[in-house]
Design a protein around this motif. Structure first.
Motif, PDB file in Angstrom:
ATOM      1  N   ALA A  70      28.394  42.611  36.523  1.00 24.76           N
ATOM      2  CA  ALA A  70      29.824  42.384  36.322  1.00 24.76           C
ATOM      3  C   ALA A  70      30.482  41.916  37.611  1.00 24.76           C
ATOM      4  CB  ALA A  70      30.500  43.672  35.841  1.00 24.76           C
ATOM      5  N   LEU A  71      31.553  41.151  37.445  1.00 19.41           N
ATOM      6  CA  LEU A  71      32.438  40.786  38.549  1.00 19.41           C
ATOM      7  C   LEU A  71      33.814  41.369  38.263  1.00 19.41           C
ATOM      8  CD1 LEU A  71      31.446  37.057  39.168  1.00 19.41           C
ATOM      9  CD2 LEU A  71      30.876  39.036  40.590  1.00 19.41           C
ATOM     10  N   PHE A  72      34.416  41.982  39.254  1.00 22.44           N
ATOM     11  CA  PHE A  72      35.680  42.699  39.107  1.00 22.44           C
ATOM     12  C   PHE A  72      36.772  41.934  39.847  1.00 22.44           C
ATOM     13  CE2 PHE A  72      37.841  47.092  39.821  1.00 22.44           C
ATOM     14  CZ  PHE A  72      38.622  46.906  38.699  1.00 22.44           C
ATOM     15  N   VAL A  73      37.860  41.624  39.139  1.00 15.18           N
ATOM     16  CA  VAL A  73      38.993  40.868  39.694  1.00 15.18           C
ATOM     17  C   VAL A  73      40.211  41.772  39.775  1.00 15.18           C
ATOM     18  CG1 VAL A  73      40.562  38.928  39.322  1.00 15.18           C
ATOM     19  CG2 VAL A  73      38.126  38.681  38.780  1.00 15.18           C
ATOM     20  N   VAL A  74      40.719  42.005  40.979  1.00 10.43           N
ATOM     21  CA  VAL A  74      41.935  42.802  41.145  1.00 10.43           C
ATOM     22  C   VAL A  74      43.077  41.960  41.710  1.00 10.43           C
ATOM     23  CG1 VAL A  74      40.700  44.983  41.391  1.00 10.43           C
ATOM     24  CG2 VAL A  74      41.215  43.623  43.439  1.00 10.43           C
ATOM     25  N   SER A  75      42.934  40.634  41.684  1.00  8.80           N
ATOM     26  CA  SER A  75      43.907  39.735  42.314  1.00  8.80           C
ATOM     27  C   SER A  75      45.323  39.922  41.801  1.00  8.80           C
ATOM     28  CB  SER A  75      43.477  38.277  42.087  1.00  8.80           C
ATOM     29  OG  SER A  75      42.146  38.074  42.489  1.00  8.80           O
ATOM     30  N   GLY A  76      45.481  40.265  40.505  1.00  9.69           N
ATOM     31  CA  GLY A  76      46.802  40.328  39.894  1.00  9.69           C
ATOM     32  C   GLY A  76      47.686  41.435  40.407  1.00  9.69           C
ATOM     33  N   ILE A  77      47.126  42.423  41.087  1.00 12.78           N
ATOM     34  CA  ILE A  77      47.915  43.580  41.505  1.00 12.78           C
ATOM     35  C   ILE A  77      48.639  43.352  42.825  1.00 12.78           C
ATOM     36  CG2 ILE A  77      46.209  44.836  42.899  1.00 12.78           C
ATOM     37  CD1 ILE A  77      48.384  46.339  40.100  1.00 12.78           C
ATOM     38  N   TYR A  78      48.242  42.347  43.603  1.00  7.98           N
ATOM     39  CA  TYR A  78      48.781  42.189  44.947  1.00  7.98           C
ATOM     40  C   TYR A  78      50.268  41.853  45.021  1.00  7.98           C
ATOM     41  CZ  TYR A  78      43.976  42.462  46.574  1.00  7.98           C
ATOM     42  OH  TYR A  78      42.695  42.893  46.835  1.00  7.98           O
ATOM     43  N   PRO A  79      50.879  41.159  44.045  1.00  6.88           N
ATOM     44  CA  PRO A  79      52.313  40.881  44.158  1.00  6.88           C
ATOM     45  C   PRO A  79      53.205  42.111  44.036  1.00  6.88           C
ATOM     46  CG  PRO A  79      51.263  39.299  42.696  1.00  6.88           C
ATOM     47  CD  PRO A  79      50.270  40.392  42.946  1.00  6.88           C
ATOM     48  N   PHE A  80      52.665  43.247  43.585  1.00 11.61           N
ATOM     49  CA  PHE A  80      53.476  44.444  43.408  1.00 11.61           C
ATOM     50  C   PHE A  80      53.600  45.218  44.721  1.00 11.61           C
ATOM     51  CE2 PHE A  80      52.367  45.097  38.612  1.00 11.61           C
ATOM     52  CZ  PHE A  80      53.119  43.967  38.310  1.00 11.61           C
ATOM     53  N   PRO A  81      54.738  45.883  44.953  1.00 15.49           N
ATOM     54  CA  PRO A  81      54.819  46.799  46.091  1.00 15.49           C
ATOM     55  C   PRO A  81      53.704  47.839  46.004  1.00 15.49           C
ATOM     56  CG  PRO A  81      56.995  46.448  45.135  1.00 15.49           C
ATOM     57  CD  PRO A  81      56.008  45.807  44.203  1.00 15.49           C
ATOM     58  N   ASP A 101      50.529  41.377  37.889  1.00 15.14           N
ATOM     59  CA  ASP A 101      51.528  40.389  37.493  1.00 15.14           C
ATOM     60  C   ASP A 101      50.831  39.283  36.705  1.00 15.14           C
ATOM     61  OD1 ASP A 101      53.289  38.211  37.347  1.00 15.14           O
ATOM     62  OD2 ASP A 101      54.265  38.733  39.230  1.00 15.14           O
ATOM     63  N   PRO A 102      51.101  39.150  35.403  1.00 15.13           N
ATOM     64  CA  PRO A 102      50.354  38.166  34.607  1.00 15.13           C
ATOM     65  C   PRO A 102      50.641  36.725  34.983  1.00 15.13           C
ATOM     66  CG  PRO A 102      52.099  39.162  33.298  1.00 15.13           C
ATOM     67  CD  PRO A 102      52.024  39.945  34.572  1.00 15.13           C
ATOM     68  N   LEU A 103      51.863  36.420  35.440  1.00  9.00           N
ATOM     69  CA  LEU A 103      52.153  35.051  35.864  1.00  9.00           C
ATOM     70  C   LEU A 103      51.293  34.666  37.066  1.00  9.00           C
ATOM     71  CD1 LEU A 103      56.035  34.562  35.679  1.00  9.00           C
ATOM     72  CD2 LEU A 103      54.307  33.203  34.501  1.00  9.00           C
ATOM     73  N   PHE A 104      51.273  35.529  38.060  1.00  3.70           N
ATOM     74  CA  PHE A 104      50.476  35.292  39.260  1.00  3.70           C
ATOM     75  C   PHE A 104      48.992  35.199  38.908  1.00  3.70           C
ATOM     76  CE2 PHE A 104      48.083  36.948  42.903  1.00  3.70           C
ATOM     77  CZ  PHE A 104      48.599  36.201  43.967  1.00  3.70           C
ATOM     78  N   LEU A 105      48.529  36.118  38.096  1.00  7.12           N
ATOM     79  CA  LEU A 105      47.121  36.145  37.723  1.00  7.12           C
ATOM     80  C   LEU A 105      46.730  34.907  36.925  1.00  7.12           C
ATOM     81  CD1 LEU A 105      44.459  37.671  37.610  1.00  7.12           C
ATOM     82  CD2 LEU A 105      45.352  38.968  35.663  1.00  7.12           C
ATOM     83  N   ALA A 106      47.557  34.532  35.957  1.00  8.49           N
ATOM     84  CA  ALA A 106      47.252  33.347  35.148  1.00  8.49           C
ATOM     85  C   ALA A 106      47.214  32.087  36.005  1.00  8.49           C
ATOM     86  CB  ALA A 106      48.284  33.198  34.029  1.00  8.49           C
ATOM     87  N   GLY A 111      45.537  41.511  32.829  1.00 14.48           N
ATOM     88  CA  GLY A 111      44.312  40.741  32.650  1.00 14.48           C
ATOM     89  C   GLY A 111      44.114  40.296  31.221  1.00 14.48           C
ATOM     90  N   ALA A 112      44.634  41.083  30.256  1.00 12.21           N
ATOM     91  CA  ALA A 112      44.612  40.674  28.847  1.00 12.21           C
ATOM     92  C   ALA A 112      45.710  39.657  28.569  1.00 12.21           C
ATOM     93  CB  ALA A 112      44.768  41.899  27.951  1.00 12.21           C
ATOM     94  N   ILE A 113      46.901  39.901  29.088  1.00  9.67           N
ATOM     95  CA  ILE A 113      48.021  38.977  28.870  1.00  9.67           C
ATOM     96  C   ILE A 113      47.677  37.589  29.390  1.00  9.67           C
ATOM     97  CG2 ILE A 113      50.404  38.455  29.514  1.00  9.67           C
ATOM     98  CD1 ILE A 113      50.928  41.449  29.710  1.00  9.67           C
ATOM     99  N   ALA A 114      47.113  37.509  30.598  1.00  2.00           N
ATOM    100  CA  ALA A 114      46.861  36.224  31.252  1.00  2.00           C
ATOM    101  C   ALA A 114      45.794  35.405  30.552  1.00  2.00           C
ATOM    102  CB  ALA A 114      46.474  36.451  32.707  1.00  2.00           C
ATOM    103  N   ALA A 115      44.974  36.027  29.700  1.00  2.00           N
ATOM    104  CA  ALA A 115      43.937  35.295  28.973  1.00  2.00           C
ATOM    105  C   ALA A 115      44.506  34.436  27.857  1.00  2.00           C
ATOM    106  CB  ALA A 115      42.916  36.273  28.400  1.00  2.00           C
TER     107      ALA A 115
END
Length: 242
Positions: free
Chosen positions: A32-43, A98-103, A127-131
């Protein structure tokens, strides 16, 4: 195309069984590959990313191996450095945020285009929303223009403490599926996704929309779509009236 789109990951036996069925073999035999990129825009995003990797995340399901894939770095490094790992992966685990950032970075990296047909995209919350192809998310402040919002409009949502003002922002997703997701359905920590508010939210999405609680998931296999759940979920379809 295989996908498991969840509100809060693999939290019960039914969702886990659906994942194993999509993989076609035990999790212990899968990479598996794990992506946590979407969480960084949040405080506090750096700490949330650490917790996802070290205890709260999908990595703990018992994979044969797990690697971290940072989507924001991929456009800036040679494909030879990361493409083999993507092509060998049995699952791409895409965490929330953040789904916008992740997408945006799912599209820019085109990472999903390099997955093998039998690989499984596992989305958690954002991660589900951005798909999805088109989605709507609530924001307190307007998101950065660089994240590619298509439209923003004000809306009022009911909470236990009274009505709150939000922006309903329409965004363009990675386009893996042709329906939308509202995660954390009826979770008190996410009042925007209560039954009353989710209906209002879904009315702005021009596609069938699945509202999922944290015990539910949408399973996609080669165009076939079904829901597995040990909780509650709802399907809203504004297109059905057309």
């Amino acid at each position: 195309m295989r996908a498991l789109l969840t509100s809060s990951g693999v939290r019960n036996d039914s969702v886990r069984a659906a994942l194993v069925d999509l993989l076609g073999k035990p999790i212990a035999e899968c990479h598996a590959l794990f992506v946590v990129s979407g969480i960084y825009p949040f405080p506090g995003g750096a700490g949330a990313a650490w917790r996802a990797v070290h205890g709260d995340g999908m990595h703990s399901l018992g994979w044969k191996s797990v690697g971290l894939l940072e989507l924001t770095a991929l456009p800036h490094i040679d494909e030879e450095a990361w493409l083999p790992a993507v092509r060998e992966a049995d699952a791409l685990l895409v965490w929330g945020g953040d789904p916008l950032f992740l997408a945006r970075f799912l599209r820019q990296s085109a990472v999903t285009e390099h997955l093998r047909p039998e690989a499984v995209y596992v989305g958690v919350s954002a991660g589900a929303i951005a798909a999805t192809s088109t989605f709507v998310e609530t924001y307190v402040e307007p998101p950065p223009a660089s994240d590619g919002a298509l439209k923003s409009e004000p809306a009022v949502f009911a909470t236990p403490d009274g009505d709150v003002d939000r922006l309903l922002v329409t965004g363009r997703g990675a386009g893996l599926v042709d329906f939308a997701i509202i995660p954390h359905f009826e979770n008190p920590r996410h009042p925007d996704a209560s039954a009353v508010n989710a209906e209002k939210w879904a009315a702005h999405i021009p596609a069938p929309t699945y509202a999922l609680d944290d015990e539910s998931a949408v399973v996609v296999r080669d165009g076939d779509v079904r829901v597995v759940s040990e909780g509650q979920w709802r399907l809203y379809d504004v297109t059905a009236a057309d």
